[in-house]
Design a protein around this motif. Structure first.
Motif, PDB file in Angstrom:
ATOM      1  N   GLY A 183       0.757  -1.243   0.000  1.00  0.00           N
ATOM      2  CA  GLY A 183       0.000   0.000   0.000  1.00  0.00           C
ATOM      3  C   GLY A 183       0.785   1.289   0.000  1.00  0.00           C
ATOM      4  O   GLY A 183       1.967   1.328  -0.333  1.00  0.00           O
ATOM      5  N   SER A 228      -0.290   5.141   4.715  1.00  0.00           N
ATOM      6  CA  SER A 228      -1.415   4.382   5.276  1.00  0.00           C
ATOM      7  C   SER A 228      -0.865   3.137   5.985  1.00  0.00           C
ATOM      8  O   SER A 228       0.327   2.910   5.998  1.00  0.00           O
ATOM      9  CB  SER A 228      -2.377   3.971   4.167  1.00  0.00           C
ATOM     10  OG  SER A 228      -2.810   5.115   3.468  1.00  0.00           O
ATOM     11  N   GLY A 229      -1.747   2.348   6.533  1.00  0.00           N
ATOM     12  CA  GLY A 229      -1.322   1.115   7.222  1.00  0.00           C
ATOM     13  C   GLY A 229      -1.811   1.119   8.648  1.00  0.00           C
ATOM     14  O   GLY A 229      -2.051   2.178   9.240  1.00  0.00           O
ATOM     15  N   TYR A 257      -3.264  -4.611   3.879  1.00  0.00           N
ATOM     16  CA  TYR A 257      -2.647  -3.819   4.951  1.00  0.00           C
ATOM     17  C   TYR A 257      -2.701  -4.611   6.260  1.00  0.00           C
ATOM     18  O   TYR A 257      -1.756  -4.615   7.037  1.00  0.00           O
ATOM     19  CB  TYR A 257      -3.421  -2.514   5.167  1.00  0.00           C
ATOM     20  CG  TYR A 257      -3.201  -1.447   4.128  1.00  0.00           C
ATOM     21  CD1 TYR A 257      -2.040  -0.681   4.111  1.00  0.00           C
ATOM     22  CD2 TYR A 257      -4.183  -1.146   3.189  1.00  0.00           C
ATOM     23  CE1 TYR A 257      -1.852   0.338   3.189  1.00  0.00           C
ATOM     24  CE2 TYR A 257      -4.010  -0.133   2.254  1.00  0.00           C
ATOM     25  CZ  TYR A 257      -2.844   0.605   2.252  1.00  0.00           C
ATOM     26  OH  TYR A 257      -2.670   1.615   1.341  1.00  0.00           O
TER      27      TYR A 257
END
Ligand SMILES: Cc1cc2nc3c(=O)[nH]c(=O)nc-3n(C[C@H](O)[C@H](O)[C@H](O)COP(=O)(O)OP(=O)(O)OC[C@H]3O[C@@H](n4cnc5c(N)ncnc54)[C@H](O)[C@@H]3O)c2cc1C
Length: 605
Positions: A136, A140-141, A571
């Motif tokens: 990703g 993000s994550g 994720y």
């Protein structure tokens, strides 16, 4: 507190939040002094707690000073226990937010499920940057944020961003029958120059000779060639050896990367592709085309030297990412193969168009990659799979010859004679040609869209609904049946309260009333697209059939959540891997008649 002159801001805050001035000289009274001392200790502790939580977040990749107050709050809860008002003020003060409102006096209680983020300034070039060693976007994550093993998706790209997922870790612990030490990252994604150098110290200068390098540098430009061993070049060479299966991510994180390409080049034009292939032929180089690097089948991995003694160059298509032409009247567009689904969707949407292809990886995977892997998208009921969407393919074969489908590119449409290279290039896995551009079918953006969800008593009932729907009219654009485990995961991913109709259904006596067992129920997530009438018709069809199969309609929110969850799964997998848990998704095709048998065979424990 004000009289002590130590904590002016705190004094201001107390005055405005508690309704004003209390009485001069009062602070000298022994009883009051004791109370004030206690307050001052509490304020200092509160500030220290805010500082510590900022430090923890900074370690997780949040940028200091730009993060939301509420993200800090999540961490903060873990350590100190102080009241909501003090906590908010301490965080605002440490973050350097000014003014009464910013300092917390007038805040409404914001303890909901979703944390709102402040506008984050984007650093140049960081927009849409891909993470290394994890699925990703870099921004993000999932990260651990707060007490009681709370997990949160950082960034604001996804609807789930900022939601406090308090039950996720307990869910994983229960399902996997293990304890998770969330504070400890056992296998983090590689970061930092020194660590990366150490991790990949086995990656040496490639086998390319000086003359060979010059051939490609001359064709593509120095800036588009990575042949060396600087950290930046090593990262490129390692990344281009992998897709995004868990085993790929594992290898990148542990450094066991094996043979990696001797070089990576970025092509920008069709003509460069021709010259690159001819150059490779002359210099005895093996080329591997690279799209978005999202495949899960080791398709980019360099063969061993025994199998492929030639030096290997990965040809990155990412800079060939333009829409060459678009003819709305014919519903066709010609697009370069390196464009990602994310960019193509945006560009077409700006013209009021869509191609409708949405594999779960579409943010990163490319048109050329879809054709080479014969990809399927979530909305194939309406738009078809890639072989239905792509009307023409152009590429360059191993001799450097340009090959075009539609009998040499004479018009784009169905020909009723002979074989066509389109059929050969679709699913060719990079083995026959470098695909440079495709003509795709485009349609007007749908007038109406909608989501829906249905809770079914059992997997068998869900299957009945799916089976009957698949044969009939009024099919929604996407319909997915999720089993009980995934259904419960979906509930957990909804965050704290699990609000919404399905959330309350799970809690309420409705399930009991209908005789549903929470250990058996499954979910169906639905997406509708089309004209307003079509969407109404699809909705009625789904809901009537759902009723027939004993389902409970959960509504829009559950459907949207389920649909969007698919973008979070990879994720989640990489978050779990950081904590030592292995999980992967596999895809297969099976006929309805064999489906239950296959599902049973796949059950573990
Ligand atoms: C989270 C996740 C979700 C996924 N969801 C889906 C899904 O819903 N549906 C689905 O079908 N797949 C899915 N996949 C698999 C993957 O995304 C697809 O196979 C995708 O089509 C690969 O495209 P890519 O651009 O990333 O190709 P890459 O991974 O870069 O390459 C894949 C193969 O195609 C070749 N190739 C790439 N570009 C070209 C080109 N221009 N010319 C010739 N050969 C080329 C490569 O050499 C390689 O052999 C998913 C993967 C992940 C990690």
């Amino acid at each position: 507190v004000e009289e002590r002159g130590e904590m002016k801001e705190w004094a201001d805050w107390m005055s405005c939040s508690r309704g004003g001035w209390v009485g001069k000289g009062l602070g000298q009274e022994p009883e009051v002094k004791e109370v004030v001392d206690a307050w001052i200790r509490a304020f200092k502790d509160a500030e220290e707690g805010a500082r510590q939580s900022m430090g923890s977040l900074a370690e997780k990749g949040f940028k200091e000073g730009k993060m939301s107050v509420f993200h800090v709050e999540g961490y903060y809860d873990e350590g100190l226990f102080v009241g909501g008002g003090i906590k908010k003020f301490a965080i605002a003060k440490v973050l350097g937010q000014q003014g009464r409102k910013g300092m917390g006096c007038d805040w409404e209680d914001q303890d909901g499920d979703v944390w709102e983020e402040e506008e984050e300034e984007e650093e140049e070039g960081e927009e849409d940057e891909e993470a290394f060693g994890a699925w990703g976007f870099k921004d993000s994550g999932f990260v651990v944020a707060g007490g009681n093993k709370t997990v949160v998706m950082k960034g604001k790209r996804y609807a789930i961003g900022g939601r406090k997922l308090k039950k996720l870790v307990p869910f994983l612990e229960k399902e996997m029958r293990t304890k998770i030490d969330v504070g400890k990252e056992v296998l983090p994604a590689p970061k930092g120059t020194e660590k990366i150098k150490r991790l990949y110290n086995g990656v040496k200068e490639g086998q390319l000779g000086g003359d060979t390098k010059r051939v490609f540098e001359e064709i593509c430009g120095n800036e588009n060639c990575a042949f060396g061993c600087s950290v930046e070049e090593i990262i490129k060479r390692v990344r281009h050896n992998f897709g995004h299966a868990q085993s790929d991510v594992y290898k990148i994180r542990t450094g066991g990367v094996g043979r990696v390409p001797d070089g990576v080049i970025y092509v920008e034009t069709d003509e460069q592709v021709v010259r690159v292939i001819k150059g490779a032929k002359e210099c005895g180089i093996c080329l591997i085309p690279f799209g978005g690097g999202t495949n899960v089948a080791q398709m980019l991995m360099c063969p061993t030297i025994e199998k492929e003694p030639r030096p290997i160059i990965s040809v990155d298509m990412g800079k060939m990412n333009s829409v060459v032409w678009c003819n709305e009247e014919d519903g066709l567009a010609c697009v370069e193969a390196g464009i990602t689904g994310r960019v193509l969707t945006k560009v077409l949407a700006a013209r009021g168009l869509t191609m409708g292809h949405e594999p779960d990886s579409f943010e990163f995977s490319t048109l050329g990659g879809w054709v080479a892997t014969k990809a399927s998208g979530m909305k194939k009921n309406k738009y078809g799979n890639i072989e239905d969407i792509v009307r023409g393919v152009e590429g360059v074969d191993g001799k450097g010859q340009v090959i075009k489908s539609n009998h040499g590119g004479r018009g784009v449409g169905r020909g009723s004679f002979g074989m066509d290279v389109k059929g050969v290039l679709i699913g060719s896995e990079g083995g026959l040609a470098i695909i440079t551009r495709c003509v795709i079918k485009v349609e007007k953006l749908p007038e109406a869209t909608g989501f829906d969800s249905v809770v079914m008593e059992s997997f068998e009932c869900g299957l009945g609904l799916m089976r009957e729907m698949s044969g009939g009219v009024g099919k929604p654009v996407s319909m997915r049946l999720v089993d009980n485990e995934q259904f419960r995961l979906g509930m957990v991913m909804k965050g704290g309260s699990g609000s919404g109709i399905i959330g309350s259904l799970m809690k309420s006596f409705a399930l009991w009333w209908y005789g549903f067992d929470t250990k058996n129920v499954v979910g169906v997530t639905v997406k509708y697209e089309g004209s307003k009438d079509e969407v109404d018709f699809q909705k009625n069809t789904v809901r009537n059939l759902a009723k027939k199969w004993g389902g409970l309609v959960g509504g829009e929110e559950g459907g949207r959540g389920g649909y969007e969850l698919t973008f979070g799964i990879a994720y989640l997998r990489d978050f779990a891997m950081s904590r030592g848990l292995i999980g992967e998704s596999f895809e297969t095709f099976v006929n309805y008649s064999k489906l239950l048998e296959m599902v049973d065979a796949g059950e573990i424990g």
